[in-house]
Design an enzyme around this catalytic site. Structure first.
Site, PDB file in Angstrom:
ATOM      1  N   CYS A  73       0.860  -1.185   0.000  1.00 17.55           N
ATOM      2  CA  CYS A  73       0.000   0.000   0.000  1.00 17.55           C
ATOM      3  C   CYS A  73       0.893   1.230   0.000  1.00 17.55           C
ATOM      4  CB  CYS A  73      -0.934   0.002   1.206  1.00 17.55           C
ATOM      5  SG  CYS A  73      -2.034   1.442   1.240  1.00 17.55           S
ATOM      6  N   HIS A 149      -2.467  -4.969 -10.508  1.00 21.10           N
ATOM      7  CA  HIS A 149      -3.300  -3.894 -11.056  1.00 21.10           C
ATOM      8  C   HIS A 149      -3.590  -4.136 -12.529  1.00 21.10           C
ATOM      9  CE1 HIS A 149      -3.111  -0.758  -7.836  1.00 21.10           C
ATOM     10  NE2 HIS A 149      -2.061  -1.466  -7.481  1.00 21.10           N
ATOM     11  N   GLU A 197     -10.270  -0.355  -5.451  1.00 26.60           N
ATOM     12  CA  GLU A 197      -9.295  -1.165  -4.737  1.00 26.60           C
ATOM     13  C   GLU A 197      -9.925  -2.485  -4.319  1.00 26.60           C
ATOM     14  OE1 GLU A 197      -6.426   0.377  -2.000  1.00 26.60           O
ATOM     15  OE2 GLU A 197      -7.232   2.403  -2.203  1.00 26.60           O
ATOM     16  N   CYS A 206      -5.325   6.062  -4.306  1.00 25.74           N
ATOM     17  CA  CYS A 206      -4.631   4.778  -4.208  1.00 25.74           C
ATOM     18  C   CYS A 206      -3.192   4.995  -4.655  1.00 25.74           C
ATOM     19  CB  CYS A 206      -5.316   3.722  -5.071  1.00 25.74           C
ATOM     20  SG  CYS A 206      -4.473   2.120  -5.055  1.00 25.74           S
ATOM     21  N   GLY A 209      -2.027   2.358  -7.078  1.00 25.54           N
ATOM     22  CA  GLY A 209      -2.754   2.597  -8.317  1.00 25.54           C
ATOM     23  C   GLY A 209      -2.147   3.732  -9.119  1.00 25.54           C
TER      24      GLY A 209
END
Length: 266
Positions: A73, A149, A197, A206, A209
């Site tokens: 994260c 992703h 997410e 994010c 992201g």
């Protein structure tokens, strides 16, 4: 037993952080989900647990809002660096380096991976252009930046019904570990991004992201590095070149600290 926690956020992507370095915390999916509940718990997108590490300054473990433990994260990494002063973080997605940078924090995430089995996918496919489509979203680029992703570039990210499309993409059988879903548009050389997410849904920002989308845009020669990525909660600056790690710079905000009896949620 009362335990102290910190509430922090990176561009509105919010976290509850527990420190288990000196006194262990027996975290479970059920406990993480209860603490993340916005009505009955503290409330957060992700629950972060700090533990001792033999290879970095601190080990960071991450549970999404639904109680699933995940690898990485970016926004939480910046918050943990700001909170602890750590320069290296051990995560399941790799070692993350971090440092203060002006009024914000910069973290250095592992180099992206593009192999179908690195992401992972259920079977071999061209990750630069997956032969898949969900409504108006077609042929995404897939990659791992410590977590998986897919990135779709669209004319206008604001009109995509991501709250409807996101769950079906996240849970598609092609993605055995589920997937984070990014829809992005380019305007005046910057990236404008919305992310669904896995395990948390739509969030204000994010970090991974933003990194994945910036890398995808640079690979396809849509932008040059560094690039600004705008999300609902604010913006990050992403720097990357092929073969290198990904640098992400942005704010990390401490909201408050408190105490809670974990046993009441067990």
């Amino acid at each position: 037993m009362t335990r102290q926690f910190h509430k922090m956020h990176g561009l509105g992507n919010d976290f509850v952080i527990l420190d288990g370095r000196t006194q262990a915390v027996a975290m479970t999916a059920e406990l993480a989900r209860a603490l993340a509940d916005r009505q009955l718990g503290i409330g957060c997108d992700q629950l972060i647990l700090l533990e001792p590490s033999t290879i970095a300054d601190v080990k960071m473990r991450i549970w999404n809002h639904d109680g699933g433990e995940v690898e990485s994260c970016g926004n939480a990494s910046r918050c943990v660096v700001a909170l602890t002063g750590a320069e290296t973080l051990e995560t399941s997605g790799g070692i993350v380096a971090g440092s203060s940078k002006g009024s914000g924090v910069e973290v250095d995430l592992p180099a992206p991976r593009f192999g179908w089995d690195d992401i992972p996918l259920s079977y071999p496919m061209d990750t630069a252009r997956l032969p898949m489509a969900w409504g108006p979203l077609t042929h995404p680029l897939a990659l791992s930046v410590g977590n998986p992703h897919v990135v779709f570039f669209v004319p206008d990210e604001r009109i995509i019904e991501l709250d409807e499309l996101g769950p079906s993409i996240e849970h598609d059988p092609a993605f055995p570990d589920r997937i984070n879903v990014n829809v992005a548009a380019l305007r005046e050389g910057d990236i404008y991004l919305r992310t669904w997410e896995r395990g948390s849904g739509l969030t204000l920002a994010c970090g991974t992201g933003a990194c994945a989308t910036a890398v995808a845009a640079i690979v396809q020669k849509m932008v040059t590095s560094p690039v600004r990525v705008h999300m609902r909660g604010g913006e990050l600056t992403i720097t990357w070149a092929p073969g290198e790690t990904i640098r992400m710079q942005g704010p990390a905000t401490h909201v408050f600290k408190g105490e809670i009896e974990l046993e009441q949620f067990a």
